[in-house]
Design an enzyme around this catalytic site. Structure first.
Site, PDB file in Angstrom:
ATOM      1  N   LYS A   1       0.715  -1.690   0.082  1.00 30.20           N
ATOM      2  CA  LYS A   1       0.147  -0.025   0.682  1.00 30.20           C
ATOM      3  C   LYS A   1       0.632   1.304  -0.345  1.00 30.20           C
ATOM      4  O   LYS A   1       0.430   2.053  -0.624  1.00 30.20           O
ATOM      5  CB  LYS A   1      -0.777  -0.012   0.905  1.00 30.20           C
ATOM      6  CG  LYS A   1      -1.842  -1.187   0.770  1.00 30.20           C
ATOM      7  CD  LYS A   1      -3.278  -0.958   2.566  1.00 30.20           C
ATOM      8  CE  LYS A   1      -4.096  -2.171   2.247  1.00 30.20           C
ATOM      9  NZ  LYS A   1      -5.197  -1.488   3.417  1.00 30.20           N
TER      10      LYS A   1
ATOM     11  N   ASN B   1      -4.944   2.338  -1.714  1.00 25.92           N
ATOM     12  CA  ASN B   1      -5.212   1.143  -2.448  1.00 25.92           C
ATOM     13  C   ASN B   1      -6.204   0.456  -3.022  1.00 25.92           C
ATOM     14  O   ASN B   1      -6.969  -0.509  -4.175  1.00 25.92           O
ATOM     15  CB  ASN B   1      -6.218   0.188  -0.508  1.00 25.92           C
ATOM     16  CG  ASN B   1      -7.334   0.597  -0.519  1.00 25.92           C
ATOM     17  OD1 ASN B   1      -7.520   1.573  -1.124  1.00 25.92           O
ATOM     18  ND2 ASN B   1      -8.322   0.204   0.018  1.00 25.92           N
TER      19      ASN B   1
ATOM     20  N   ASP C   1      -9.729   2.298   2.470  1.00 26.04           N
ATOM     21  CA  ASP C   1     -10.276   1.751   3.144  1.00 26.04           C
ATOM     22  C   ASP C   1     -11.354   2.404   4.806  1.00 26.04           C
ATOM     23  O   ASP C   1     -12.151   1.457   5.538  1.00 26.04           O
ATOM     24  CB  ASP C   1      -8.714   1.139   4.289  1.00 26.04           C
ATOM     25  CG  ASP C   1      -8.511  -0.142   3.872  1.00 26.04           C
ATOM     26  OD1 ASP C   1      -9.047  -0.887   2.672  1.00 26.04           O
ATOM     27  OD2 ASP C   1      -7.093   0.195   3.362  1.00 26.04           O
TER      28      ASP C   1
ATOM     29  N   GLY D   1      -0.967   1.931  12.814  1.00 26.34           N
ATOM     30  CA  GLY D   1      -0.189   1.594  11.634  1.00 26.34           C
ATOM     31  C   GLY D   1      -1.702   1.978  10.967  1.00 26.34           C
ATOM     32  O   GLY D   1      -2.006   2.883  10.572  1.00 26.34           O
TER      33      GLY D   1
HETATM   34  P1  NAP Z   1       0.166  -2.243   9.974  1.00 28.19           P
HETATM   35  O1  NAP Z   1       0.793  -0.391   9.207  1.00 28.19           O
HETATM   36  O2  NAP Z   1       1.138  -3.336   9.494  1.00 28.19           O
HETATM   37  O3  NAP Z   1       0.063  -2.015  11.795  1.00 28.19           O
HETATM   38  C1  NAP Z   1       0.073  -2.746  13.062  1.00 28.19           C
HETATM   39  C2  NAP Z   1      -0.662  -1.933  14.275  1.00 28.19           C
HETATM   40  O4  NAP Z   1      -0.463  -3.267  14.661  1.00 28.19           O
HETATM   41  C3  NAP Z   1       0.596  -1.200  14.754  1.00 28.19           C
HETATM   42  O5  NAP Z   1      -0.135  -0.892  15.101  1.00 28.19           O
HETATM   43  C4  NAP Z   1       1.202  -2.451  16.041  1.00 28.19           C
HETATM   44  O6  NAP Z   1       1.331  -1.500  16.684  1.00 28.19           O
HETATM   45  C5  NAP Z   1      -0.142  -2.795  15.927  1.00 28.19           C
HETATM   46  N1  NAP Z   1      -0.032  -4.559  16.415  1.00 28.19           N
HETATM   47  C6  NAP Z   1       0.488  -5.695  16.181  1.00 28.19           C
HETATM   48  N2  NAP Z   1       0.795  -6.410  16.516  1.00 28.19           N
HETATM   49  C7  NAP Z   1      -0.109  -6.437  17.949  1.00 28.19           C
HETATM   50  C8  NAP Z   1       0.349  -6.679  19.571  1.00 28.19           C
HETATM   51  N3  NAP Z   1       0.608  -8.319  18.799  1.00 28.19           N
HETATM   52  N4  NAP Z   1      -0.816  -6.046  20.466  1.00 28.19           N
HETATM   53  C9  NAP Z   1      -0.374  -4.653  20.463  1.00 28.19           C
HETATM   54  N5  NAP Z   1      -0.523  -3.869  18.893  1.00 28.19           N
HETATM   55  C10 NAP Z   1      -0.767  -4.820  18.150  1.00 28.19           C
HETATM   56  O7  NAP Z   1      -1.035  -2.539   9.970  1.00 28.19           O
HETATM   57  P2  NAP Z   1      -2.355  -1.822   9.553  1.00 28.19           P
HETATM   58  O8  NAP Z   1      -2.111  -2.060   8.112  1.00 28.19           O
HETATM   59  O9  NAP Z   1      -2.685  -0.734  10.207  1.00 28.19           O
HETATM   60  O10 NAP Z   1      -3.209  -3.006   9.433  1.00 28.19           O
HETATM   61  C11 NAP Z   1      -4.181  -3.826  10.846  1.00 28.19           C
HETATM   62  C12 NAP Z   1      -5.093  -4.479  10.563  1.00 28.19           C
HETATM   63  O11 NAP Z   1      -6.901  -4.490  10.241  1.00 28.19           O
HETATM   64  C13 NAP Z   1      -4.023  -6.175   9.829  1.00 28.19           C
HETATM   65  O12 NAP Z   1      -4.657  -6.938  10.642  1.00 28.19           O
HETATM   66  C14 NAP Z   1      -5.449  -5.522   8.603  1.00 28.19           C
HETATM   67  O13 NAP Z   1      -5.832  -7.425   8.153  1.00 28.19           O
HETATM   68  C15 NAP Z   1      -6.354  -4.680   9.738  1.00 28.19           C
HETATM   69  N6  NAP Z   1      -7.586  -4.828   7.881  1.00 28.19           N
HETATM   70  C16 NAP Z   1      -8.405  -5.044   7.440  1.00 28.19           C
HETATM   71  C17 NAP Z   1      -9.349  -4.177   6.616  1.00 28.19           C
HETATM   72  C18 NAP Z   1     -10.281  -4.996   6.012  1.00 28.19           C
HETATM   73  O14 NAP Z   1     -10.934  -4.218   5.423  1.00 28.19           O
HETATM   74  N7  NAP Z   1     -11.407  -5.339   6.785  1.00 28.19           N
HETATM   75  C19 NAP Z   1      -8.596  -3.291   5.570  1.00 28.19           C
HETATM   76  C20 NAP Z   1      -7.208  -2.835   6.592  1.00 28.19           C
HETATM   77  C21 NAP Z   1      -6.630  -3.253   7.815  1.00 28.19           C
HETATM   78  P3  NAP Z   1       2.875  -1.841  16.994  1.00 28.19           P
HETATM   79  O15 NAP Z   1       3.097   0.131  16.265  1.00 28.19           O
HETATM   80  O16 NAP Z   1       3.151  -1.265  18.586  1.00 28.19           O
HETATM   81  O17 NAP Z   1       3.900  -1.668  16.941  1.00 28.19           O
END
Ligand code: NAP
Length: 274
Positions: free
Chosen positions: A66, A87, A103, A130
């Protein structure tokens, strides 16, 4: 003539986007073909250009591309610019590559339209800082919540968001411990903890009476976050399948000029929360 679209990600085998877009195309009688492409991790830009040069009209982009999708664009939307991520791309004449990020609007549409959870005047909490949270901030702010808070394991990343979005929103940012004593009407888990099955260290009393707990991860049933919410007495829980389908509908409309009805795709993809 059949128009071609695709979703690019790595891995991509799990993607529901080809199914969703084929349902949309059937329902709207649009002559399109939508495929899934898995570029090498260092091959995203080449794959985009090859698809465009072979006549492709646009692409969806999922992890981990992305940020690169935003960088490759010649005309990003304000939403994509603020998120620093795209996206969805649309190819135009003369090498034009427009980028958007649906999103966040997909999330807001799911909350307000499918789940009947209006955000205006509400206290809204996003867990995580994130890309998903970045993309959600502007669309949620546009609904004028009373408070929009962002809490993250790494609190500095949440504080950085407050600075980046200062011209658009007055965010409350913190780590999880500082949420003690506060409660929210809508709590959205935008971390990937649902994928790793980790439990977030959330303080007691976080969910206001009648609150909605929303997990962005989808198709996993009850995640630790949703279980936490239920254990705290929350009755309204949802996962991110509606966000996925609604962002796809936004992309389809951007590409094809018509918004598909999302009910059939939602029904097809929903996994019971048990
Ligand atoms: P990202 O940029 O990699 O960010 C991940 C976030 O999760 C960060 O804030 C990280 O915290 C936190 N994190 C990861 N593991 C953790 C844990 N074990 N405990 C606490 N915090 C944790 O990912 P993203 O793109 O934002 O996506 C986040 C989630 O949303 C993903 O699981 C994705 O599948 C989902 N999503 C769903 C859709 C949908 O259409 N439904 C769309 C987009 C994303 P730190 O900063 O402290 O590392």
């Amino acid at each position: 003539m059949t128009d071609r679209y695709a979703v690019l990600g790595h891995p991509i085998g799990h993607s529901k986007s080809p199914l969703i877009h084929s349902l949309f195309a059937q329902a709207t009688a649009q002559d399109i073909v939508y495929t899934a492409i898995e570029p090498a991790l260092d091959g995203f830009a080449d794959a985009v250009r090859a698809f465009r040069d072979s006549g492709g009209r646009g692409i969806n982009v999922t992890l981990p591309f992305k940020l690169q999708a935003f960088e490759i664009a010649s005309a990003p939307s304000e939403r994509a610019r603020l998120a620093g991520a795209a996206n969805c791309l649309r190819f135009g004449d003369g090498g034009l590559i427009e980028a958007d990020n649906f999103d966040g609007v997909g999330l807001v549409r799911d909350l307000q339209h499918n789940l009947a959870a209006p955000l205006a005047g509400k206290r809204v909490l996003l867990l995580g800082a994130g890309g998903a949270t970045r993309g959600a901030l502007l669309p949620i702010t546009a609904e004028q919540p009373q408070l929009l808070a962002v809490a993250n394991r790494t609190a500095d990343k949440a504080h950085a968001l407050r600075r980046d979005f200062a011209a658009h929103a007055a965010l409350q940012t913190s780590g999880y411990a500082e949420l003690a004593g506060q409660s929210f009407d809508v709590v959205i888990n935008a971390t990937s903890s649902g994928l790793s099955q980790d439990t977030l260290p959330l303080p007691d009393g976080l969910f206001a009476p009648g609150a909605l707990a929303y997990e962005m991860v989808y198709g996993k049933g009850l995640t630790p976050f949703l279980r936490q919410a239920q254990a705290a007495g929350v009755q309204r829980v949802a996962d991110g399948v509606g966000m996925l389908v609604e962002q796809a509908a936004e992309a389809f409309q951007w590409w094809r000029g018509m918004r598909p009805d999302t009910a059939a795709a939602l029904q097809r993809l929903t996994v019971p929360l048990v």
